[in-house]
Design a protein around this motif. Structure first.
Motif, PDB file in Angstrom:
ATOM      1  N   GLU A  99       0.840  -1.202   0.000  1.00 49.11           N
ATOM      2  CA  GLU A  99       0.000   0.000   0.000  1.00 49.11           C
ATOM      3  C   GLU A  99       0.876   1.254   0.000  1.00 49.11           C
ATOM      4  O   GLU A  99       0.620   2.201  -0.748  1.00 49.11           O
ATOM      5  N   SER A 153       1.101   3.930  -3.063  1.00 47.06           N
ATOM      6  CA  SER A 153       0.785   5.333  -2.744  1.00 47.06           C
ATOM      7  C   SER A 153       1.912   6.253  -3.196  1.00 47.06           C
ATOM      8  O   SER A 153       1.660   7.333  -3.749  1.00 47.06           O
ATOM      9  N   THR A 206      -4.363  10.827  -9.308  1.00 49.08           N
ATOM     10  CA  THR A 206      -5.160  10.254  -8.228  1.00 49.08           C
ATOM     11  C   THR A 206      -5.241   8.737  -8.445  1.00 49.08           C
ATOM     12  O   THR A 206      -5.020   8.262  -9.572  1.00 49.08           O
ATOM     13  N   LYS A 244     -19.232   1.545  -7.623  1.00 50.50           N
ATOM     14  CA  LYS A 244     -19.126   1.724  -6.177  1.00 50.50           C
ATOM     15  C   LYS A 244     -18.370   3.018  -5.879  1.00 50.50           C
ATOM     16  O   LYS A 244     -17.466   3.399  -6.612  1.00 50.50           O
ATOM     17  N   GLU A 245     -18.754   3.667  -4.807  1.00 53.00           N
ATOM     18  CA  GLU A 245     -18.051   4.868  -4.352  1.00 53.00           C
ATOM     19  C   GLU A 245     -16.908   4.423  -3.446  1.00 53.00           C
ATOM     20  O   GLU A 245     -17.138   3.975  -2.327  1.00 53.00           O
ATOM     21  N   LEU A 246     -15.667   4.511  -3.945  1.00 56.15           N
ATOM     22  CA  LEU A 246     -14.514   4.082  -3.151  1.00 56.15           C
ATOM     23  C   LEU A 246     -13.609   5.267  -2.843  1.00 56.15           C
ATOM     24  O   LEU A 246     -13.399   6.129  -3.695  1.00 56.15           O
ATOM     25  N   SER A 247     -13.076   5.263  -1.639  1.00 58.54           N
ATOM     26  CA  SER A 247     -12.100   6.278  -1.268  1.00 58.54           C
ATOM     27  C   SER A 247     -10.771   5.962  -1.959  1.00 58.54           C
ATOM     28  O   SER A 247     -10.588   4.865  -2.500  1.00 58.54           O
ATOM     29  N   ASP A 248      -9.843   6.918  -1.921  1.00 63.17           N
ATOM     30  CA  ASP A 248      -8.521   6.670  -2.499  1.00 63.17           C
ATOM     31  C   ASP A 248      -7.865   5.456  -1.858  1.00 63.17           C
ATOM     32  O   ASP A 248      -7.279   4.621  -2.543  1.00 63.17           O
ATOM     33  N   LYS A 249      -7.985   5.351  -0.556  1.00 64.92           N
ATOM     34  CA  LYS A 249      -7.386   4.224   0.161  1.00 64.92           C
ATOM     35  C   LYS A 249      -8.010   2.904  -0.282  1.00 64.92           C
ATOM     36  O   LYS A 249      -7.322   1.902  -0.465  1.00 64.92           O
ATOM     37  N   GLU A 250      -9.323   2.892  -0.475  1.00 64.23           N
ATOM     38  CA  GLU A 250     -10.012   1.679  -0.926  1.00 64.23           C
ATOM     39  C   GLU A 250      -9.614   1.319  -2.364  1.00 64.23           C
ATOM     40  O   GLU A 250      -9.477   0.146  -2.694  1.00 64.23           O
ATOM     41  N   LEU A 251      -9.406   2.333  -3.210  1.00 70.99           N
ATOM     42  CA  LEU A 251      -8.957   2.077  -4.579  1.00 70.99           C
ATOM     43  C   LEU A 251      -7.560   1.459  -4.586  1.00 70.99           C
ATOM     44  O   LEU A 251      -7.286   0.513  -5.328  1.00 70.99           O
ATOM     45  N   SER A 270      -6.236  -0.237  -2.171  1.00 66.64           N
ATOM     46  CA  SER A 270      -6.394  -1.592  -1.649  1.00 66.64           C
ATOM     47  C   SER A 270      -6.917  -2.529  -2.739  1.00 66.64           C
ATOM     48  O   SER A 270      -6.455  -3.675  -2.865  1.00 66.64           O
TER      49      SER A 270
END
Length: 113
Positions: free
Chosen positions: A39, A43, A52, A71-78, A80
């Motif tokens: 991760e 990053s 992004t 799905k609505e994913l945050s940057d961290k979820e993307l 992951s």
């Protein structure tokens, strides 16, 4: 030192690798489907690319269309999701010091020299 995140099955990745070989022999090849970045590493790559996380996702991959699209994913979820499914990572990525470029088209990496 130059690093290329490479997928040998991808023609653009192979072409980019050939370009690198014509310019230098001082580079490292990381087959990111086998040696999946952490991760933190992913990053840092995204930061060096100046994009992004969603801009690094291959949206035509079946995994994206079947499991993630819509799905609505945050940057961290993307990030992951890309680590869980490394096929989602756009390729090839070439890094030289603090700058990174996606080799699409492969000639884009020549700006690193």
């Amino acid at each position: 030192m130059i690093t290329i995140y490479h997928n040998p099955r991808c023609s653009k990745s192979r072409q980019t690798l050939q370009l690198l070989e014509s310019k230098t022999n001082d580079f490292e090849v990381i087959k990111y489907l086998e040696d999946i970045p952490s991760e933190k590493e992913l990053s840092e790559i995204i930061k060096k690319l100046g994009i992004t996380p969603i801009e690094l996702v291959r949206k035509n991959e079946a995994i994206w269309k079947e499991k993630i699209k819509g799905k609505e994913l945050s940057d961290k979820e993307l990030i992951s999701a890309m680590i869980t499914h490394p096929k989602l990572i756009e390729r090839p990525i070439v890094i030289k010091e603090k700058k990174a470029i996606i080799g699409r088209p492969p000639e884009k990496v020549l700006s690193l020299f």
